[in-house]
Design a protein around this motif. Structure first.
Motif, PDB file in Angstrom:
ATOM      1  N   LEU A   1       5.355  10.332  10.581  1.00 41.30           N
ATOM      2  CA  LEU A   1       6.273  10.084  11.696  1.00 41.30           C
ATOM      3  C   LEU A   1       7.493  10.994  11.629  1.00 41.30           C
ATOM      4  CD1 LEU A   1       5.793   6.268  11.913  1.00 41.30           C
ATOM      5  CD2 LEU A   1       5.306   7.910  13.708  1.00 41.30           C
ATOM      6  N   PHE A   2       7.901  11.314  10.412  1.00 43.09           N
ATOM      7  CA  PHE A   2       9.050  12.224  10.339  1.00 43.09           C
ATOM      8  C   PHE A   2       8.654  13.628  10.788  1.00 43.09           C
ATOM      9  CE2 PHE A   2      12.717  14.523   8.594  1.00 43.09           C
ATOM     10  CZ  PHE A   2      13.692  13.788   9.244  1.00 43.09           C
TER      11      PHE A   2
ATOM     12  N   ASN B   1      10.231   7.055  15.623  1.00 50.13           N
ATOM     13  CA  ASN B   1       9.841   8.154  14.738  1.00 50.13           C
ATOM     14  C   ASN B   1      10.977   8.568  13.803  1.00 50.13           C
ATOM     15  OD1 ASN B   1       7.547   8.044  16.264  1.00 50.13           O
ATOM     16  ND2 ASN B   1       8.052   9.826  17.508  1.00 50.13           N
ATOM     17  N   THR B   2      12.211   8.401  14.254  1.00 46.41           N
ATOM     18  CA  THR B   2      13.334   8.821  13.415  1.00 46.41           C
ATOM     19  C   THR B   2      13.839   7.696  12.523  1.00 46.41           C
ATOM     20  OG1 THR B   2      15.309  10.223  13.490  1.00 46.41           O
ATOM     21  CG2 THR B   2      15.349   8.259  14.868  1.00 46.41           C
ATOM     22  N   CYS B   3      13.481   6.454  12.838  1.00 45.24           N
ATOM     23  CA  CYS B   3      14.080   5.299  12.141  1.00 45.24           C
ATOM     24  C   CYS B   3      13.555   5.183  10.707  1.00 45.24           C
ATOM     25  CB  CYS B   3      13.769   4.014  12.905  1.00 45.24           C
ATOM     26  SG  CYS B   3      14.357   2.536  12.074  1.00 45.24           S
ATOM     27  N   PRO B   4      14.433   5.250   9.692  1.00 39.80           N
ATOM     28  CA  PRO B   4      13.957   5.160   8.310  1.00 39.80           C
ATOM     29  C   PRO B   4      13.347   3.795   8.000  1.00 39.80           C
ATOM     30  CG  PRO B   4      16.372   5.132   8.395  1.00 39.80           C
ATOM     31  CD  PRO B   4      15.883   5.438   9.785  1.00 39.80           C
TER      32      PRO B   4
ATOM     33  N   TYR C   1      11.735   1.788  10.304  1.00 44.29           N
ATOM     34  CA  TYR C   1      10.410   1.742  10.955  1.00 44.29           C
ATOM     35  C   TYR C   1       9.389   2.574  10.177  1.00 44.29           C
ATOM     36  CZ  TYR C   1       6.480   2.452  13.994  1.00 44.29           C
ATOM     37  OH  TYR C   1       5.191   2.503  14.458  1.00 44.29           O
ATOM     38  N   ARG C   2       9.802   3.776   9.812  1.00 44.74           N
ATOM     39  CA  ARG C   2       8.845   4.672   9.151  1.00 44.74           C
ATOM     40  C   ARG C   2       8.307   4.078   7.863  1.00 44.74           C
ATOM     41  NH1 ARG C   2      11.536   8.916   7.502  1.00 44.74           N
ATOM     42  NH2 ARG C   2      13.474   8.804   8.689  1.00 44.74           N
ATOM     43  N   ARG C   3       9.161   3.311   7.172  1.00 42.06           N
ATOM     44  CA  ARG C   3       8.738   2.757   5.884  1.00 42.06           C
ATOM     45  C   ARG C   3       8.303   1.301   5.952  1.00 42.06           C
ATOM     46  NH1 ARG C   3       8.840   5.653   1.490  1.00 42.06           N
ATOM     47  NH2 ARG C   3       9.957   7.638   1.452  1.00 42.06           N
ATOM     48  N   SER C   4       8.277   0.734   7.159  1.00 41.31           N
ATOM     49  CA  SER C   4       7.834  -0.665   7.214  1.00 41.31           C
ATOM     50  C   SER C   4       6.715  -0.898   8.228  1.00 41.31           C
ATOM     51  CB  SER C   4       9.009  -1.603   7.490  1.00 41.31           C
ATOM     52  OG  SER C   4       9.623  -1.304   8.722  1.00 41.31           O
TER      53      SER C   4
ATOM     54  N   ASN D   1       0.867  -1.185   0.000  1.00 44.65           N
ATOM     55  CA  ASN D   1       0.000   0.000   0.000  1.00 44.65           C
ATOM     56  C   ASN D   1       0.903   1.234   0.000  1.00 44.65           C
ATOM     57  OD1 ASN D   1      -1.751   2.101   0.512  1.00 44.65           O
ATOM     58  ND2 ASN D   1      -2.960   0.961   2.011  1.00 44.65           N
ATOM     59  N   ARG D   2       1.251   1.676  -1.214  1.00 49.21           N
ATOM     60  CA  ARG D   2       2.229   2.766  -1.372  1.00 49.21           C
ATOM     61  C   ARG D   2       1.767   4.047  -0.687  1.00 49.21           C
ATOM     62  NH1 ARG D   2       7.592   2.088  -2.739  1.00 49.21           N
ATOM     63  NH2 ARG D   2       7.648   0.069  -3.769  1.00 49.21           N
ATOM     64  N   ALA D   3       0.462   4.343  -0.801  1.00 45.90           N
ATOM     65  CA  ALA D   3      -0.051   5.593  -0.233  1.00 45.90           C
ATOM     66  C   ALA D   3       0.074   5.581   1.285  1.00 45.90           C
ATOM     67  CB  ALA D   3      -1.510   5.796  -0.651  1.00 45.90           C
ATOM     68  N   LEU D   4      -0.268   4.451   1.898  1.00 48.28           N
ATOM     69  CA  LEU D   4      -0.174   4.359   3.356  1.00 48.28           C
ATOM     70  C   LEU D   4       1.287   4.424   3.802  1.00 48.28           C
ATOM     71  CD1 LEU D   4      -1.566   3.947   6.117  1.00 48.28           C
ATOM     72  CD2 LEU D   4      -1.302   1.494   5.795  1.00 48.28           C
ATOM     73  N   GLU D   5       2.146   3.747   3.056  1.00 49.55           N
ATOM     74  CA  GLU D   5       3.577   3.754   3.390  1.00 49.55           C
ATOM     75  C   GLU D   5       4.105   5.186   3.367  1.00 49.55           C
ATOM     76  OE1 GLU D   5       6.234   2.216   0.408  1.00 49.55           O
ATOM     77  OE2 GLU D   5       7.903   3.101   1.505  1.00 49.55           O
ATOM     78  N   GLU D   6       3.739   5.917   2.327  1.00 47.21           N
ATOM     79  CA  GLU D   6       4.192   7.297   2.156  1.00 47.21           C
ATOM     80  C   GLU D   6       3.689   8.170   3.306  1.00 47.21           C
ATOM     81  OE1 GLU D   6       6.654   9.460   0.454  1.00 47.21           O
ATOM     82  OE2 GLU D   6       6.406   7.435  -0.359  1.00 47.21           O
ATOM     83  N   TRP D   7       2.401   7.998   3.610  1.00 43.87           N
ATOM     84  CA  TRP D   7       1.782   8.772   4.684  1.00 43.87           C
ATOM     85  C   TRP D   7       2.438   8.461   6.038  1.00 43.87           C
ATOM     86  CZ3 TRP D   7      -0.709   7.783   9.273  1.00 43.87           C
ATOM     87  CH2 TRP D   7      -1.386   8.870   9.855  1.00 43.87           C
ATOM     88  N   HIS D   8       2.643   7.183   6.296  1.00 40.17           N
ATOM     89  CA  HIS D   8       3.245   6.710   7.551  1.00 40.17           C
ATOM     90  C   HIS D   8       4.641   7.310   7.709  1.00 40.17           C
ATOM     91  CE1 HIS D   8       4.925   3.585  10.315  1.00 40.17           C
ATOM     92  NE2 HIS D   8       3.690   3.494  10.748  1.00 40.17           N
TER      93      HIS D   8
END
Lengths: 458, 193
Positions: free
Chosen positions: A26-27, A311-314, A316-319, A15-22
């Protein structure tokens, strides 16, 4: 379960949109943390103090726990000690059973997640109501949290709208957050007024005074504890802090690191039971006292559960939180999972690019990335090393220790530039998924150097 | 009892190198005008701070702020407009439906908008259940930072106290900020001298 993080993450990013939003949301929280941190010139000094206070407390934990228990009991609370999750759950069940409590209202507690308290109590016939909005949404969905501060960060408003239509009879198709949060306020108000017991976690326990300190934005812990006769506190033994001056350091760091707020709306100090009521504090070990003896990982006990590392982990934010197999995700969760059971949770240690951002935002200066690196070194001895990576590492070692072979390989490398794609981008090459290999140069640096093509700046 | 001893002895057995307690004297921020900073931060967290003018009647001020508040809970002697005295309720449940509570704060903190409220009513529910909250605070009791605040706060016999910084809030649905989760939907700090 030892599912690889990368496999679970592949599902999340479908789900690309959710991944992008997430990722972006968080960032944004990480950036709010930064904008709070820069308002205080002493910020880095506070982080260092927090780390030092924690190291002192953890290595004098027997003394501070005894002091805390003594003070709390002098204040009129009753202190229980639980070696593990089973003891913790049984103590709570006994307290509820003896008082014939039918309904327990809870505020957010990661420790009760760790102990699987809710399913245990439900199996004993007790109604358990989570009162933090995010936790309540997930409880009604029968899902676990995916973040320790923003538990429902992976859920979209439309899903909440649909859920509330069904469970709270809200208007059809209305998924405005204001409307839904107000519906939850009315629904939970009734639960607060009718529950016979309240359970809270503890952000801090103050040894010098016996106070239990709970921080919330919603005021749900405060509402929960204001009506019933019984207040139960579940507190991990590492939450004890020496005194108010130590506490002031953590309070200044916690909300700023967690959500980028200067303080949580409520920082509540429970010193005595309400008049005519009972307050029970359960001090839970569940493996924490063993970590003190582990010099490589003792710093995990400094954690104040702010989630800044997530929140800072790239990664975590993308997975997302569900890509990790331990109930706490992100850098701190990788480490806590390994401390709990390396065999079960080794799949998480690959969820790290060793960028060290977590080390740099952690308010208690936990060496999170260093610890993850150390776990990786142990994977082979745990029988958990990735076989493909092991093969490649072995091959590279063979080449790197033989200069002649290495130079030959390097000279032949440009052949890859002209090789057919299926040879380079296939299932054996995880690196090539979703990214392109840069072209190899025609000449290596060594060849260019020898031909005098490298100009040195004066 | 044996569990307690088991836990403590396991801690002692595992404790190796020990660390000293640091001296906690950070160069903590000081604001030249702590009252102004306090008001600024309170605003940023969704509340407001208003200075009561000299000679101004506090009751009239409260009515002008919340003209529609039908039920007002307060045990403070100067609050004549109170309709419920939270010290006289039989159970905290009776406070449900309170539109406005007027309570006394003891220490204000400029760095984060917190006001320390030691429980000085029979039922602490009143701080959380009212739809709107007014906190009276002597503006001379505003300090710059939490280190100072923690040196000043006191409890009374009720054994509960809370720092409140603005209204209750949640961002649990898609990180959209909603004010008024379970506690007050609005907080006004009335600064007195």
């Amino acid at each position: 379960m030892n599912a690889k993080h990368s496999e679970a993450a592949a599902r999340f990013i479908q789900n690309r949109a959710l991944e992008e939003w997430h990722n972006e949301t968080l960032f944004l929280v990480r950036k709010k943390r930064d904008s709070q941190a820069i308002t205080l010139p002493e910020w880095e000094q506070l982080r260092q103090l927090a780390s030092q206070i924690k190291m002192h407390t953890i290595t004098h934990l027997d003394k501070y726990l005894e002091q805390f228990a003594l003070r709390a009991e002098a204040n009129g609370a009753i202190v229980h000690w639980a070696k593990d999750a089973r003891e913790h759950n049984e103590i709570i069940h006994a307290l509820l059973r003896e008082r014939q409590v039918g309904k327990l209202v809870k505020s957010k507690s990661m420790l009760t997640e760790e102990c699987h308290l809710n399913p245990y109590l439900i199996s004993k016939g007790i109604e358990v109501v989570e009162s933090d909005l995010g936790e309540r949404i997930l409880q009604l969905m029968n899902k676990p949290p995916s973040h320790i501060v923003m538990p429902a960060i992976h859920i979209k408003r439309q899903e909440v709208g649909k859920l509330f239509e069904e469970k709270l009879h809200t208007e059809k198709g209305n998924s405005h957050p204001d409307y839904l949060a107000h519906a939850a306020r009315l629904h939970l108000r009734n639960e607060f007024l009718t529950a016979a017991a309240a359970l809270t976690g503890a952000n801090f326990g103050v040894a010098a005074t016996g106070d239990v300190v709970v921080c919330t934005n919603e005021g749900n812990a405060d509402m929960g504890t204001s009506f019933p006769k019984l207040h139960i506190v579940s507190m991990g033994i590492e939450k004890v802090t020496p005194d108010y001056q130590a506490l002031s350091v953590f309070i200044r760091l916690l909300a700023r690191s967690a959500t980028g707020q200067p303080a949580t709306a409520y920082t509540s100090h429970y010193r005595k039971p309400r008049k005519g009521c009972e307050m029970h504090i359960i001090l839970v070990d569940n493996g924490r006292s063993d970590i003190i003896g582990n010099p490589d990982h003792i710093q995990a006990l400094k954690c104040i559960r702010c989630a800044a590392c997530m929140n800072t982990c790239p990664v975590y934010r993308r997975s997302g939180g569900y890509s990790y197999t331990y109930f706490i995700p992100g850098p701190i969760g990788i480490n806590l999972g390994m401390l709990k059971s390396p065999g079960e949770y080794a799949g998480n240690v690959s969820a790290c690019s060793l960028c060290y951002s977590c080390n740099n935002v952690c308010p208690a200066q936990i060496d999170l990335a260093d610890q993850i690196y150390k776990w990786r070194q142990q994977l082979d001895s745990l029988g958990k090393a990735d076989r493909t990576k092991k093969l490649i590492s072995g091959g590279l070692k063979y080449i790197f220790t033989r200069p002649g072979l290495y130079n030959t390989a390097l000279r032949l490398a440009p052949i890859i530039n002209k090789s057919p794609r299926f040879l380079i981008y296939n299932n054996l090459d995880a690196w090539g998924k979703g990214r392109e290999l840069p072209a190899f140069a025609k000449e290596s640096f060594t060849q260019m150097w020898k031909k005098g093509k490298i100009k040195q700046h004066p | 009892m044996s569990t307690k001893n088991d836990i403590l002895s396991n801690i002692r057995r595992h404790t190796g190198q020990t660390y000293d307690m640091p001296v906690i004297e950070p160069a903590a921020i000081q604001y030249p005008d702590a009252v102004a900073r306090f008001a600024e931060v309170i605003k940023s967290v969704g509340g407001s701070a208003i200075e009561l003018q000299e000679g101004e009647d506090i009751n009239e001020r409260i009515i002008s702020l919340y003209p529609e508040a039908a039920t007002i809970a307060s045990n403070l002697p100067g609050i004549r407009i109170a309709t419920i005295n939270p010290d006289e309720v039989e159970t905290p449940h009776q406070l449900n439906g309170t539109a406005l509570a007027v309570v006394q704060g003891e220490v204000g903190v400029a760095e984060n908008g917190c006001v320390w409220i030691p429980q000085n009513v029979k039922e602490k529910a009143v701080y959380f259940i009212a739809e709107y909250l007014i906190i009276l605070l002597d503006k001379n009791k505003i300090v710059s930072n939490m280190h100072e605040a923690y040196r000043k706060i006191r409890f009374n016999d009720n054994g509960f106290g809370v720092f409140i910084s603005g209204p209750s809030k949640t961002a649990d649905i898609e990180q959209a900020l909603v004010v008024g989760a379970h506690g007050a939907k609005g907080v006004v700090v009335l600064l007195t001298t």
